[in-house]
Write a protein that holds these residues in place. Structure first.
Motif, short mmCIF file in Angstrom:
data_model
loop_
_atom_site.label_atom_id
_atom_site.label_comp_id
_atom_site.label_asym_id
_atom_site.label_seq_id
_atom_site.Cartn_x
_atom_site.Cartn_y
_atom_site.Cartn_z
N ILE B 111 8.49 42.84 -9.09
CA ILE B 111 9.28 41.69 -9.50
C ILE B 111 10.76 41.88 -9.17
CG2 ILE B 111 9.95 40.32 -11.51
CD1 ILE B 111 7.24 40.91 -12.67
N THR B 112 11.23 43.14 -9.06
CA THR B 112 12.64 43.35 -8.76
C THR B 112 13.06 42.63 -7.50
OG1 THR B 112 12.20 45.56 -9.57
CG2 THR B 112 14.39 45.15 -8.71
N THR B 113 12.15 42.63 -6.50
CA THR B 113 12.52 42.00 -5.23
C THR B 113 12.12 40.53 -5.20
OG1 THR B 113 10.44 42.79 -4.35
CG2 THR B 113 12.41 44.09 -3.85
N ASN B 114 11.72 39.97 -6.33
CA ASN B 114 11.39 38.56 -6.40
C ASN B 114 12.68 37.77 -6.53
OD1 ASN B 114 10.61 35.99 -7.10
ND2 ASN B 114 8.92 36.67 -8.36
N CYS B 115 13.01 37.00 -5.50
CA CYS B 115 14.33 36.36 -5.53
C CYS B 115 14.41 35.29 -6.61
CB CYS B 115 14.70 35.82 -4.17
SG CYS B 115 13.47 34.82 -3.38
N ALA B 116 13.28 34.87 -7.18
CA ALA B 116 13.34 33.87 -8.24
C ALA B 116 14.11 34.41 -9.45
CB ALA B 116 11.93 33.45 -8.65
N VAL B 117 14.01 35.71 -9.71
CA VAL B 117 14.66 36.28 -10.88
C VAL B 117 16.18 36.18 -10.73
CG1 VAL B 117 14.79 38.27 -12.41
CG2 VAL B 117 12.75 37.90 -11.05
N LEU B 118 16.68 36.62 -9.56
CA LEU B 118 18.12 36.50 -9.31
C LEU B 118 18.50 35.03 -9.20
CD1 LEU B 118 20.76 37.96 -8.76
CD2 LEU B 118 20.18 38.02 -6.35
N GLY B 119 17.60 34.22 -8.63
CA GLY B 119 17.86 32.79 -8.49
C GLY B 119 18.16 32.14 -9.82
N VAL B 120 17.34 32.42 -10.84
CA VAL B 120 17.56 31.83 -12.17
C VAL B 120 18.94 32.21 -12.68
CG1 VAL B 120 16.85 31.92 -14.58
CG2 VAL B 120 15.15 31.63 -12.81
N ALA B 121 19.27 33.51 -12.58
CA ALA B 121 20.57 33.97 -13.08
C ALA B 121 21.72 33.25 -12.36
CB ALA B 121 20.69 35.48 -12.90
N LEU B 122 21.60 33.09 -11.03
CA LEU B 122 22.68 32.47 -10.27
C LEU B 122 22.78 30.97 -10.55
CD1 LEU B 122 22.14 34.25 -6.86
CD2 LEU B 122 24.11 34.50 -8.34
N PHE B 123 21.63 30.29 -10.61
CA PHE B 123 21.65 28.85 -10.81
C PHE B 123 22.17 28.49 -12.19
CE2 PHE B 123 18.71 28.46 -7.16
CZ PHE B 123 19.31 27.40 -6.52
N GLN B 124 21.75 29.24 -13.21
CA GLN B 124 22.20 28.89 -14.56
C GLN B 124 23.71 29.09 -14.67
OE1 GLN B 124 19.91 31.54 -17.03
NE2 GLN B 124 21.58 32.98 -17.31
N THR B 125 24.26 30.05 -13.92
CA THR B 125 25.70 30.26 -13.93
C THR B 125 26.41 29.15 -13.17
OG1 THR B 125 25.13 32.58 -13.78
CG2 THR B 125 27.44 32.03 -13.59
N ALA B 126 25.87 28.83 -11.96
CA ALA B 126 26.51 27.81 -11.14
C ALA B 126 26.53 26.47 -11.86
CB ALA B 126 25.79 27.69 -9.81
N ARG B 127 25.48 26.18 -12.64
CA ARG B 127 25.41 24.88 -13.32
C ARG B 127 26.08 24.89 -14.68
NH1 ARG B 127 19.17 23.36 -11.92
NH2 ARG B 127 19.43 23.41 -9.67
N GLU B 128 26.64 26.04 -15.06
CA GLU B 128 27.37 26.16 -16.33
C GLU B 128 26.50 25.75 -17.51
OE1 GLU B 128 31.05 24.08 -15.91
OE2 GLU B 128 31.48 25.02 -13.99
N TYR B 129 25.27 26.23 -17.53
CA TYR B 129 24.38 25.94 -18.65
C TYR B 129 24.83 26.69 -19.90
CZ TYR B 129 20.81 23.54 -15.88
OH TYR B 129 20.13 22.64 -15.11
N SER B 130 24.60 26.08 -21.05
CA SER B 130 24.84 26.77 -22.32
C SER B 130 23.71 27.78 -22.54
CB SER B 130 24.85 25.76 -23.46
OG SER B 130 23.54 25.27 -23.65
N PHE B 131 23.80 28.54 -23.64
CA PHE B 131 22.78 29.56 -23.88
C PHE B 131 21.39 28.94 -24.00
CE2 PHE B 131 20.29 32.31 -26.70
CZ PHE B 131 20.28 33.45 -25.91
N ALA B 132 21.27 27.89 -24.85
CA ALA B 132 19.97 27.26 -25.05
C ALA B 132 19.46 26.67 -23.75
CB ALA B 132 20.07 26.17 -26.12
N GLN B 133 20.36 26.01 -23.01
CA GLN B 133 19.95 25.42 -21.73
C GLN B 133 19.45 26.49 -20.77
OE1 GLN B 133 23.64 23.37 -20.92
NE2 GLN B 133 22.67 21.37 -21.08
N SER B 134 20.15 27.66 -20.75
CA SER B 134 19.74 28.73 -19.86
C SER B 134 18.34 29.23 -20.18
CB SER B 134 20.72 29.91 -19.96
OG SER B 134 21.99 29.51 -19.57
N VAL B 135 18.07 29.42 -21.47
CA VAL B 135 16.76 29.94 -21.85
C VAL B 135 15.67 28.94 -21.47
CG1 VAL B 135 15.31 30.64 -23.77
CG2 VAL B 135 17.69 31.37 -23.68
#
Lengths: 223, 195, 211
Positions: B111-135
Motif C-alpha cells: 500500500i505504501t506505493t499506492n498513489c491513492a494514499v498520497l492522493g487523498v492527503a494531497l487533495f484534502q489539503t488542496a481543497r482546504e477540507y476541514s477535519f470532518a470533511q477530510s475524514v
C-alpha cells in the motif's frame, strides 16, 4: 543465523539519516527561496491580466479585506488566502469597478470565476471562468459561449430596501426562458454548470455588494 | 473557504469522481490485485483502513506545517507519514488480530506505493477540507477504490471462463474493461449538483 | 539481500543504458509502470509534455544522487533514503513548474506531487542507480525518462487529436470536425492505453512467430 548480526550500529544509521535529511532540507529550502519571487510575480500577472480583461482600462488595483468588526481594510502583500475584493482604478485614478473571485461546485469539479461589478449602476458587468474542469464541449462552454457571457454585460444586482442583501436573487434559468434583468440564460446542454455560475454569483454578490455599497465613499477614494 | 456538505463529499468521492475510474489513482494495484475476488476485497479493506488513518495524520501534520509556515516540506512529510502509517497499521493488526494479519499480511506493504494514499492527503489539503470533511473524503474515496477493485475482480473471474484472444490477454484487456466501467460511472456525474 | 547486477558492467556499453529505456524496456508500454500519470494528464499534448519533462528531471537527479551515495547507505535504510531523495527533487520540480507557468501548474494539479509514488523512479533507483556508477545512472535516468515522455506523447497525441481535433492547440481538421469528446474524458484514457498495449502485444507476437 541471527538476522540482526549484520545490522550496522544504530548510531551510524541515525547519523546517516540525519545527514541525508539535512541535505534534502537544504535543497528544498534553496528551491523554495529562489522560486518565491517568480511565483509571486506570475500570480500577480495572471490576476492583473484577468482584471484587465474584465475591466478594460484598469491601471491600478487595491485589495480590500474585512476586519472582524465588519469594516473594510486595505490588504498589503499577497491577498490570496484571505477573503477580499479588488477595487480597480483607471489611469486618472477614478474607480473603474470592483472585481471579486468566487467558487462553486459544478458538474465535474469546482468552478472558480471572477466577476466585475459596477457599484454606481449596481450591475454585474463581467464574468471570467478562472478554473474550469467541466465536460469538454458541453459544460466548459460557460467559459467561452458568447451568448452566455453576454448575460453578464449588465446583470441587475440591486440592493434591497434595507441594504443587507440583493433585491432579487440571481439565478440561472433554462436556455431561452430568461425574463428578468437578474436572471442568467443558461447554455443549452450545460444547465448544471450554468446554474453553478448562477449560485456562485448570487452567493458572492450577497456577500460583497452590501459591504461595497456601505463603504463606497472610502473605496472611491482608495484609502 | 468551502461549505460543501459531508454527504456530497462522500458521494462525490465514492461514485462521481471515483479514485480509480475518474481520477486515475491507484491504477497499479487495480490492475495487479484484481485477478481474484477474495484477494481483491481484502486489499480493498486494507486500503480503506490505511487511507483513513493516514488522512487523519496528514491533516494534523499539515496544520502543524501551516502553523510553522513550512509548507515546502509538505510532500516529504506526507510520504514519511504514509510509510510509517503502513508500518504502524501492520504492527497493530499483527498484535491485535493475528487472523486478520494472516489474511491481509502481504497486501499491507504494497500500500505504501499506492498513489491513492498520497492522493487523498494531497487533495484534502488542496481543497482546504476541514477535519470532518477530510475524514469523510478519505472514507469515501478509499471506499470508491475498494468498489472499483471488487467490481473489476468479479468481472475478471467471469472472464476466466470465456475465450479471450491471446493478443488481448492481460493488462490490455483489464484497461479496456476499466474504460467501460469508467464510462458507466460517468452516469453518476451531476448527481447532487442540483437539478 | 543486496543482489548484484547479474551482468558484468564491462559487457554493456553506455549506449544500452540509454537506449533500453526508449523502446525495448519502455517503462509504460513494456514494464507497465507509472500508469496513473500516464492516464491522468494525457488529455492534451502540452500537459503530457510538461508531466514527462518533470518526471525526466526527477528521474535523472535522483538517479545521480542515489548513485553518488550508494556505497555509504546501508541496505536497511536504503529505501527510506531513496524516498527522501526522490521527495526532495519532486518538491523542487513542483516549485519550478509553479514559477515557470501557473497555467501548467494548475493543469497538472496534485499529479506533480504524485511523481513521488511513480513506481518508475523508485524502481530505477533500486534496480539501477543503487549498483551503477554516476554517469551510467544518469544515462539510464535520461533513457527511461525520454521513454516515459514518448509513451505520454503517444497517449496525449491520440487523445488530443481525436478528442479535440487539435495538436498542441492547433486545429487540424478545420471547423467542420466534430470532436470525439469521449477521448478527453477518463474512459478515453483507459481505451487509448488499452489500444496501445494491444498493438504492442500484437507486434511482439508477430516478432516471436517470425523469429
Amino acid at each position: 543465523m541471527n538476522p540482526r548480526a549484520d545490522l550496522p550500529p544504530s548510531g551510524r544509521l541515525i547519523r546517516l539519516m540525519a545527514v541525508v535529511s539535512l541535505l534534502c532540507g537544504v535543497i528544498i529550502v534553496a528551491a523554495h527561496k529562489t522560486t518565491l519571487e517568480p511565483i509571486r510575480r506570475n500570480q500577480a500577472a495572471i490576476s492583473r491580466e484577468n482584471v484587465a480583461l474584465l475591466l478594460p482600462g484598469a491601471s491600478r488595483q487595491i485589495a480590500y479585506g474585512l476586519t472582524p468588526a465588519g469594516e473594510i481594510e486595505i490588504l498589503t502583500g499577497d491577498p490570496a488566502g484571505r477573503e477580499h475584493f479588488l477595487a480597480v482604478y483607471d489611469q486618472a485614478g477614478s474607480l473603474r469597478g470592483i472585481v471579486w473571485e468566487a467558487a462553486e461546485r459544478g458538474y465535474a469539479d469546482l468552478i472558480r470565476g471572477m466577476f466585475a461589478y459596477d457599484p454606481e449602476g449596481q450591475k454585474v458587468t463581467g464574468f471570467r471562468a478562472v478554473e474550469l474542469k467541466e465536460t469538454p464541449g458541453l459544460g466548459d462552454k460557460i467559459g467561452t459561449d458568447p451568448g452566455f457571457l453576454a448575460n453578464f454585460r449588465a446583470l441587475d444586482a440591486r440592493l434591497n430596501q434595507v441594504g443587507d442583501g440583493l433585491a432579487n436573487a440571481i439565478r440561472a434559468v433554462k436556455h431561452g426562458t430568461k425574463k428578468n434583468e437578474w436572471e442568467i440564460d443558461a447554455v443549452s446542454g450545460a444547465t448544471v454548470s450554468s446554474r453553478a455560475v448562477g449560485r456562485m454569483l448570487d452567493r458572492s454578490a450577497r456577500r460583497w455588494t452590501p459591504v461595497i455599497q456601505r463603504h463606497l465613499d472610502r473605496v472611491r477614494k482608495g484609502h | 473557504m468551502n461549505d460543501v456538505s459531508l454527504g456530497f463529499i462522500f458521494l462525490d468521492a465514492l461514485l462521481i469522481n471515483n479514485f480509480v475510474l475518474a481520477v486515475f489513482l491507484g491504477i497499479c494495484p487495480f490492475i495487479g490485485v484484481s485477478a481474484k475476488f477474495s484477494t481483491a476485497w481484502r486489499m480493498g479493506v486494507s486500503v480503506i483502513f490505511v487511507i483513513t488513518v493516514s488522512s487523519v495524520l496528514a491533516y494534523g501534520a499539515n496544520a502543524l506545517l501551516v502553523a510553522l509556515n513550512a509548507q515546502y516540506l509538505r510532500i516529504i512529510t506526507f510520504i514519511v507519514i504514509i510509510a510509517s502509517t503502513v508500518q504502524l497499521v501492520e504492527m497493530f493488526i499483527k498484535k491485535s488480530s493475528p487472523a486478520l494479519f494472516r489474511a491481509l499480511g502481504i497486501y499491507l506493504p504494497l500500500i505504501t506505493t499506492n498513489c491513492a494514499v498520497l492522493g487523498v492527503a494531497l487533495f484534502q489539503t488542496a481543497r482546504e477540507y476541514s477535519f470532518a470533511q477530510s475524514v469523510v473524503y478519505a472514507i469515501g474515496s478509499s471506499g470508491g477504490f475498494c468498489l472499483a477493485l471488487v467490481l473489476m475482480a468479479a468481472i475478471r473471474e467471469r472472464l476466466e471462463l470465456s475465450d479471450v484472444p491471446p493478443t488481448a490477454q492481460g493488462t490490455a484487456l483489464v484497461l479496456m474493461l476499466a474504460g467501460l466501467l469508467s464510462l458507466a460511472f460517468m452516469g453518476f456525474a451531476g448527481m447532487g449538483g442540483g437539478s | 539481500m543486496h543482489v548484484h547486477a547479474t551482468i558484468d558492467p564491462q559487457d554493456t556499453v553506455n549506449q544500452d543504458a540509454f537506449l533500453d529505456g526508449l523502446w525495448k524496456q519502455n517503462p509504460v508500454f513494456v514494464q507497465v509502470l507509472g500508469t496513473c500519470p500516464t492516464l491522468a494528464v494525457t488529455n492534451s499534448v502540452s500537459n503530457a509534455l510538461a508531466m514527462g519533462a518533470a518526471t525526466l528531471f526527477v528521474l535523472v537527479c535522483s538517479n545521480v544522487l542515489i548513485s553518488l551515495v550508494r556505497k555509504l547507505v546501508p541496505k536497511q535504510v536504503r529505501i527510506a533514503t531513496y524516498i527522501l531523495i526522490i521527495a526532495t527533487f519532486v518538491t523542487v520540480v513542483d516549485y519550478v513548474i509553479k514559477a515557470a507557468s501557473i497555467t501548467v501548474y494548475k493543469a497538472l494539479g496534485p499529479f506533480i506531487a504524485l511523481i513521488v509514488v511513480n513506481c518508475i523512479i523508485l524502481g530505477r533507483a533500486e534496480a539501477y542507480a543503487s549498483r551503477n556508477p554516476v554517469g551510467r545512472s544518469a544515462l539510464d535516468g535520461l533513457g527511461m525518462g525520454i521513454g516515459f515522455i514518448i509513451a505520454l506523447l503517444c497517449l496525449g497525441g491520440v487523445r488530443e487529436i481525436l478528442g479535440a481535433g487539435t495538436f498542441l492547440g492547433y486545429p487540424l481538421f478545420g471547423p467542420g470536425y466534430q470532436p470525439w469528446v469521449l477521448f478527453l474524458l477518463p474512459p478515453g484514457g483507459f481505451f487509448t492505453l488499452g489500444a496501445w498495449l494491444l498493438a504492442f502485444n500484437a507486434w511482439k507476437r508477430r516478432k516471436e512467430k517470425t523469429a
